[in-house]
Motif scaffolding. Structure first.
Motif: not given
Lengths: 376, 116
Positions: A292-296, A298-299, A301, A307, B116
């Motif tokens: 996933r994207d870094p912002d996701e 960061a919330k 995992s 990542n 996505n």
């Protein structure tokens, strides 16, 4: 009357004495009984652990054989003294061909401790066959595994069980290119003994995690060397699969990737129950790549996830490790599925690659919820 | 009377939803995960060949309905996508996978495609 009084006083005195020494008439009788207990069943030549250790080596010397007289399935498979050969007492007569031809060879029998008669009975049978140098290590396996620095050897069946339960880390101590890359026990990570210090970071963080080392069979010392190093590091549940990869190949065939991280039916999808079990018991045995994207990411995992957004994967595809199964994750299986097919297309040499075909909700602090897909 | 209408309406709604789920779950029968990768790969190659500006595809499965994608893929009319040479080079299996991806994530599908 005076005599009676004297007798009573004497009786009271003796009773007090008995109470002070902690003896009772029953106990005295029991002690006497144990002193005269019949020990005639014991073999005449008993040795201790020091003697056994002094005559052991990897590989075992040709004129020494350590023999486990316990039942194979219920005892030997689960753990035995490294280098021992299994000849259960109940099968002794059928397995005499396993004994050395040289009748002067040193035979050391052992079983399940001092009350176990199997090794003594086997030793007598060996002597009757003409063997001249027969000993019994009477304290046997229970003492052996508790002595400092010792570790048990396990059989292939036990290794297979450990793999299926995902409760142990299997370590291949052989050289990477020459051996490991050509075939290895499924899920095994490669820590060649010669590179142990350099690669020991692959071992689990939890020192209580069971770790099983193996190499090229009974003649190979590498797994034993690594096991000793792991014990020195503080690992408390170390064992060696002494018969190693040749035995595994014989019983289960050649390298079959993905026994632990097995497919879940859909191409490339990891079996979800297995994935959850790996996360709970041995997350270090796989590499989780969150695409996933870094912002996701960061919330929240998985705790051990790294990542690599799917958009960057192509550039970083050569950074994917080759010594552990790689499992791609996202929130629905869409991006992780894409990552899987990209890896199959661009780095086909990577054999153990999977993705999670499921809905994953990450709740932060490593907490998560996985929902199985309806369509599969 | 009102009760009958309610029952009929509920039955019709049930049939409609069931059919939608059935159609969506049947799909063209290819591999949608692989289709997504193949679709993006086509555009990347097309971009590298200078035929499109961006390597990121501009057309998303959610741009059309399942019926619209069905019509396009069954007629094999891919001119809307551009990159004709690359589409022509795809195998039937690749096209089926892409079709499955588009159909399974169409605007009226149970899981329309997001960015996505």
């Amino acid at each position: 009357m005076k005599n009676n009084l004297t007798n009573i006083m004497l009786l009271v005195f003796l009773s007090g004495l008995l109470l002070l020494t902690g003896c009772t008439p029953g106990q005295t009788a029991k002690t006497a009984e144990s002193q005269t207990e019949d020990r005639s069943w014991m073999f005449h030549d008993i040795v201790d652990a020091e003697f056994v250790k002094a005559h052991m080596d990897i590989p075992m010397p040709a004129n020494v054989m350590l023999i486990d007289s316990r039942p194979y399935k219920t005892k030997f498979i689960q753990g035995h003294i490294p280098g021992a050969v299994s000849i259960p007492f109940s099968e002794f007569d059928q397995k005499t061909n396993l004994l050395p031809q040289d009748k002067s060879a040193l035979l050391i029998f052992y079983c399940e401790g001092e009350t176990c008669k199997l090794s003594h009975n086997s030793a007598r049978k060996a002597e009757a066959l003409g063997y001249k140098n027969v000993k019994v290590y009477s304290k046997g396996y229970p003492e052996w595994v508790t002595l400092k620095g010792n570790y048990p050897s396990v059989s292939a069946e036990q290794v297979a069980l450990m793999i299926s339960e995902n409760k142990a880390l299997i370590v291949d101590s052989r050289p990477k290119q020459a051996k490991y890359d050509k075939g290895h026990v499924p899920t095994a990570v490669n820590i060649p003994d010669t590179q142990f210090d350099e690669l020991k970071g692959k071992l689990p963080r939890d020192l209580k995690t069971p770790v099983v080392f193996y190499c090229g069979g009974l003649d190979c010392p590498l797994s034993h060397k690594s096991a000793k190093k792991a014990i020195e590091m503080g690992y408390t549940d170390v064992s060696v699969f002494s018969l190693g990869y040749p035995e595994w190949e014989k019983l289960y065939g050649g390298s079959a990737p993905a026994v632990a991280a097995k497919s879940g039916g859909v191409e490339g999808a990891i079996d979800l129950d297995r994935f959850v079990s790996i996360l709970a018991n041995n997350p270090e045995s796989i590499v989780i790549v969150d695409v996933r994207d870094p912002d996701e990411f960061a919330k929240g995992s998985f705790k051990t996830a790294v990542n690599i957004p799917v958009g960057n994967l192509e550039k970083k595809i050569n950074e994917l490790p080759t010594d552990k199964p790689v499992v791609f994750v996202c929130t629905t299986g869409a991006r992780s599925g894409e990552a899987f097919y990209m890896t199959k297309d661009l780095k086909n040499s990577l054999k153990e690659v999977y993705y999670v075909e499921a809905g994953i909700t990450f709740k932060g602090d490593g907490q998560y919820e996985i929902k199985k897909p309806k369509k599969s | 009377m009102f009760k009958k209408i309610t029952i009929l309406f509920a039955a019709a709604l049930f049939i409609l939803v069931s059919n939608t789920i059935l159609v969506a779950s049947e799909g063209p029968g290819g591999n949608d995960r692989k289709g997504k990768y193949t679709y993006r790969k086509v555009y990347k190659a097309c971009s590298e060949a200078g035929q499109v500006e961006s390597a990121t595809p501009k057309i998303s499965p959610a741009n059309k309905t399942m019926a619209e994608w069905k019509a396009i893929f069954e007629a094999k009319k891919f001119n809307e996508f551009g990159c004709e040479q690359h589409w022509a080079a795809l195998s039937d299996e690749d096209v089926l996978d892409i079709y499955t991806y588009f159909y399974g994530h169409a605007s009226d599908s149970p899981s329309p495609a997001t960015c996505n």
